[in-house]
Design a protein around this motif. Structure first.
Motif, PDB file in Angstrom:
ATOM      1  N   ILE A 105      15.919  17.372  -2.049  1.00 52.98           N
ATOM      2  CA  ILE A 105      15.342  18.640  -2.522  1.00 52.98           C
ATOM      3  C   ILE A 105      13.913  18.433  -2.984  1.00 52.98           C
ATOM      4  O   ILE A 105      13.006  19.209  -2.647  1.00 52.98           O
ATOM      5  CB  ILE A 105      16.207  19.207  -3.658  1.00 52.98           C
ATOM      6  CG1 ILE A 105      17.555  19.692  -3.111  1.00 52.98           C
ATOM      7  CG2 ILE A 105      15.492  20.360  -4.358  1.00 52.98           C
ATOM      8  CD1 ILE A 105      18.530  20.113  -4.183  1.00 52.98           C
ATOM      9  N   ILE A 106      13.673  17.372  -3.775  1.00 54.41           N
ATOM     10  CA  ILE A 106      12.329  17.114  -4.299  1.00 54.41           C
ATOM     11  C   ILE A 106      11.365  16.802  -3.164  1.00 54.41           C
ATOM     12  O   ILE A 106      10.236  17.323  -3.109  1.00 54.41           O
ATOM     13  CB  ILE A 106      12.376  15.954  -5.311  1.00 54.41           C
ATOM     14  CG1 ILE A 106      13.201  16.360  -6.540  1.00 54.41           C
ATOM     15  CG2 ILE A 106      10.958  15.563  -5.739  1.00 54.41           C
ATOM     16  CD1 ILE A 106      13.449  15.226  -7.514  1.00 54.41           C
ATOM     17  N   GLY A 107      11.770  15.952  -2.223  1.00 56.08           N
ATOM     18  CA  GLY A 107      10.893  15.603  -1.118  1.00 56.08           C
ATOM     19  C   GLY A 107      10.553  16.797  -0.239  1.00 56.08           C
ATOM     20  O   GLY A 107       9.400  16.986   0.162  1.00 56.08           O
ATOM     21  N   THR A 108      11.549  17.631   0.043  1.00 60.30           N
ATOM     22  CA  THR A 108      11.310  18.804   0.882  1.00 60.30           C
ATOM     23  C   THR A 108      10.408  19.816   0.185  1.00 60.30           C
ATOM     24  O   THR A 108       9.609  20.498   0.835  1.00 60.30           O
ATOM     25  CB  THR A 108      12.647  19.463   1.250  1.00 60.30           C
ATOM     26  OG1 THR A 108      13.499  18.496   1.855  1.00 60.30           O
ATOM     27  CG2 THR A 108      12.436  20.625   2.208  1.00 60.30           C
ATOM     28  N   SER A 109      10.529  19.921  -1.135  1.00 58.88           N
ATOM     29  CA  SER A 109       9.709  20.898  -1.863  1.00 58.88           C
ATOM     30  C   SER A 109       8.225  20.577  -1.786  1.00 58.88           C
ATOM     31  O   SER A 109       7.390  21.477  -1.930  1.00 58.88           O
ATOM     32  CB  SER A 109      10.147  20.962  -3.327  1.00 58.88           C
ATOM     33  OG  SER A 109       9.840  19.754  -4.009  1.00 58.88           O
ATOM     34  N   VAL A 141       6.342  21.307   8.974  1.00 55.00           N
ATOM     35  CA  VAL A 141       7.059  20.042   9.166  1.00 55.00           C
ATOM     36  C   VAL A 141       8.551  20.226   8.930  1.00 55.00           C
ATOM     37  O   VAL A 141       9.392  19.675   9.651  1.00 55.00           O
ATOM     38  CB  VAL A 141       6.488  18.956   8.226  1.00 55.00           C
ATOM     39  CG1 VAL A 141       7.361  17.710   8.252  1.00 55.00           C
ATOM     40  CG2 VAL A 141       5.071  18.610   8.626  1.00 55.00           C
ATOM     41  N   VAL A 142       8.913  21.010   7.919  1.00 55.74           N
ATOM     42  CA  VAL A 142      10.325  21.232   7.604  1.00 55.74           C
ATOM     43  C   VAL A 142      11.015  21.945   8.751  1.00 55.74           C
ATOM     44  O   VAL A 142      12.145  21.620   9.124  1.00 55.74           O
ATOM     45  CB  VAL A 142      10.466  22.029   6.291  1.00 55.74           C
ATOM     46  CG1 VAL A 142      11.911  22.453   6.063  1.00 55.74           C
ATOM     47  CG2 VAL A 142       9.982  21.188   5.125  1.00 55.74           C
ATOM     48  N   ILE A 149      10.880  11.718   1.904  1.00 58.34           N
ATOM     49  CA  ILE A 149       9.453  11.408   1.751  1.00 58.34           C
ATOM     50  C   ILE A 149       8.651  12.445   2.540  1.00 58.34           C
ATOM     51  O   ILE A 149       8.775  12.532   3.766  1.00 58.34           O
ATOM     52  CB  ILE A 149       9.136   9.996   2.261  1.00 58.34           C
ATOM     53  CG1 ILE A 149       9.974   8.957   1.495  1.00 58.34           C
ATOM     54  CG2 ILE A 149       7.650   9.697   2.108  1.00 58.34           C
ATOM     55  CD1 ILE A 149       9.804   7.544   1.994  1.00 58.34           C
ATOM     56  N   PRO A 150       7.832  13.249   1.870  1.00 57.91           N
ATOM     57  CA  PRO A 150       7.059  14.292   2.581  1.00 57.91           C
ATOM     58  C   PRO A 150       6.074  13.672   3.567  1.00 57.91           C
ATOM     59  O   PRO A 150       5.295  12.800   3.211  1.00 57.91           O
ATOM     60  CB  PRO A 150       6.324  15.017   1.439  1.00 57.91           C
ATOM     61  CG  PRO A 150       7.036  14.633   0.190  1.00 57.91           C
ATOM     62  CD  PRO A 150       7.596  13.275   0.422  1.00 57.91           C
ATOM     63  N   GLU A 151       6.116  14.126   4.814  1.00 59.64           N
ATOM     64  CA  GLU A 151       5.169  13.647   5.821  1.00 59.64           C
ATOM     65  C   GLU A 151       3.837  14.389   5.709  1.00 59.64           C
ATOM     66  O   GLU A 151       2.779  13.790   5.885  1.00 59.64           O
ATOM     67  CB  GLU A 151       5.761  13.820   7.219  1.00 59.64           C
ATOM     68  CG  GLU A 151       6.991  12.954   7.478  1.00 59.64           C
ATOM     69  CD  GLU A 151       7.427  13.008   8.926  1.00 59.64           C
ATOM     70  OE1 GLU A 151       6.614  13.442   9.770  1.00 59.64           O
ATOM     71  OE2 GLU A 151       8.574  12.620   9.213  1.00 59.64           O
ATOM     72  N   PRO A 162       5.902  29.738   2.809  1.00 57.69           N
ATOM     73  CA  PRO A 162       6.808  28.583   2.764  1.00 57.69           C
ATOM     74  C   PRO A 162       8.206  28.981   2.317  1.00 57.69           C
ATOM     75  O   PRO A 162       8.592  28.793   1.160  1.00 57.69           O
ATOM     76  CB  PRO A 162       6.133  27.667   1.735  1.00 57.69           C
ATOM     77  CG  PRO A 162       5.404  28.595   0.823  1.00 57.69           C
ATOM     78  CD  PRO A 162       4.963  29.755   1.673  1.00 57.69           C
ATOM     79  N   GLN A 163       8.983  29.519   3.227  1.00 53.54           N
ATOM     80  CA  GLN A 163      10.296  30.042   2.853  1.00 53.54           C
ATOM     81  C   GLN A 163      11.285  28.928   2.518  1.00 53.54           C
ATOM     82  O   GLN A 163      11.919  28.939   1.471  1.00 53.54           O
ATOM     83  CB  GLN A 163      10.859  30.906   3.976  1.00 53.54           C
ATOM     84  CG  GLN A 163      12.135  31.646   3.585  1.00 53.54           C
ATOM     85  CD  GLN A 163      12.589  32.607   4.662  1.00 53.54           C
ATOM     86  OE1 GLN A 163      12.062  32.607   5.755  1.00 53.54           O
ATOM     87  NE2 GLN A 163      13.553  33.433   4.345  1.00 53.54           N
ATOM     88  N   GLU A 164      11.439  27.936   3.402  1.00 50.09           N
ATOM     89  CA  GLU A 164      12.402  26.859   3.164  1.00 50.09           C
ATOM     90  C   GLU A 164      11.950  25.954   2.021  1.00 50.09           C
ATOM     91  O   GLU A 164      12.750  25.570   1.164  1.00 50.09           O
ATOM     92  CB  GLU A 164      12.599  26.041   4.445  1.00 50.09           C
ATOM     93  CG  GLU A 164      13.181  26.836   5.596  1.00 50.09           C
ATOM     94  CD  GLU A 164      14.544  27.414   5.249  1.00 50.09           C
ATOM     95  OE1 GLU A 164      15.303  26.765   4.518  1.00 50.09           O
ATOM     96  OE2 GLU A 164      14.843  28.533   5.714  1.00 50.09           O
TER      97      GLU A 164
END
Length: 295
Positions: free
Chosen positions: A33-37, A43-44, A52-54, A257-259
């Protein structure tokens, strides 16, 4: 000293490995959850959720904090409601559970049956809404959110079962010394209820912190500062509406940024309450096990 055998060492190491793996599996969703946020929406949508956020991005958090004053007000409302509701709920539930275990209380069996019976059936949403709005006049009132979560039959039963572990002779000794009922409860019984109070208090606090349903029923747009979860829920719905509306078709698909917004709201909503759990964990486990055994 008893010397450990090979099988004892094997079972111990195996238990440690299994607990470690289980702990990692429990932590993994939070890291996801934290990485995606902190990832970008593009990218998502292409690669899915990631630890790990790219493509590091703060767009989701910027959208939430655009309404900074309202967000701060929602935090204050939720914190105050959680504190007041938890303290009041613990007071009522602890006194109720103690009274229902007093041998000299003549109506304890009838009241216990009524509480248990009320936990099995519900009149439905329509009568509940009419009572709250027309009879109690709690429309657009924070009490409409505070009062329904103040206690529950299950929490009263949990407290009642825990009080069974306290010898009744303690109450009788207080009577012999000339103490009144409230003094016996406050000075003799209440200090022994620490595990049960921590357990039930955590349940109450989580209930108030995560509350959004009562707010959606009874708090209209006239209430500016709504509870945190409901306010974040409204933000997500507004973004979804903008993306699906005619006006949203003139904006690029990745502008909203919906997701990632859903993940950012989860981080903001769950972060503070997670910090409370380590302080209550010891009492929480003790209260659950004792209440279960004595039930």
């Amino acid at each position: 000293m008893v010397q450990k055998t090979f099988s004892d060492y094997f079972v111990e190491r195996l238990a440690i490995i299994l607990i470690t793996v289980f702990s990692i599996l429990c932590i993994f969703p939070f890291l996801l959850i934290i990485g995606t946020s902190f990832s970008s929406e593009a990218v998502v949508r292409i690669k899915g959720f990631t630890i790990i956020p790219e493509d590091f991005s703060l767009e989701a958090y910027k959208m939430i904090f655009k309404s900074g004053k309202i967000l701060l007000g929602s935090y204050i409302v939720t914190i105050l409601m959680t504190l007041v509701g938890t303290v009041c709920g613990l007071s009522i539930i602890s006194m109720t559970g103690y009274a229902l275990q007093r041998r000299d209380f003549p109506y304890r069996n009838g009241i216990s049956f009524f509480i248990y019976f009320a936990s099995l059936f519900s009149a439905g949403l329509a009568p509940y809404y009419l009572i709250m709005v027309q009879l109690y006049h709690l429309k657009d009132n924070y009490l409409a959110v505070l009062l329904p979560l103040l206690m529950s039959p299950w929490l009263i039963i949990l407290m009642k079962n825990y009080v069974k572990s306290i010898p009744y002779e303690i109450t009788e000794s207080g009577k012999i010394d000339g103490a009144g009922d409230f003094r016996i409860f406050a000075e003799l019984i209440l200090p022994m209820l620490t595990p049960a109070l921590a357990t039930i208090g955590l349940f109450l606090a989580l209930g108030y912190w995560n509350e959004w349903y009562q707010s959606s029923l009874f708090l209209s747009a006239r209430i500016v500062y709504k509870p945190l979860q409901y306010m974040l829920y409204q933000i997500i719905n507004q973004v979804a509406y903008l993306k699906n509306s005619v006006a949203g078709s003139y904006v690029t698909f990745t502008d909203f940024p919906q997701e990632t917004l859903k993940m950012a709201t989860a981080v903001i909503a769950t972060g503070p309450i997670i910090l409370v759990y380590p302080f209550a964990q010891k009492y929480f486990i003790s209260g659950i096990t004792v209440g279960a055994v004595k039930g």
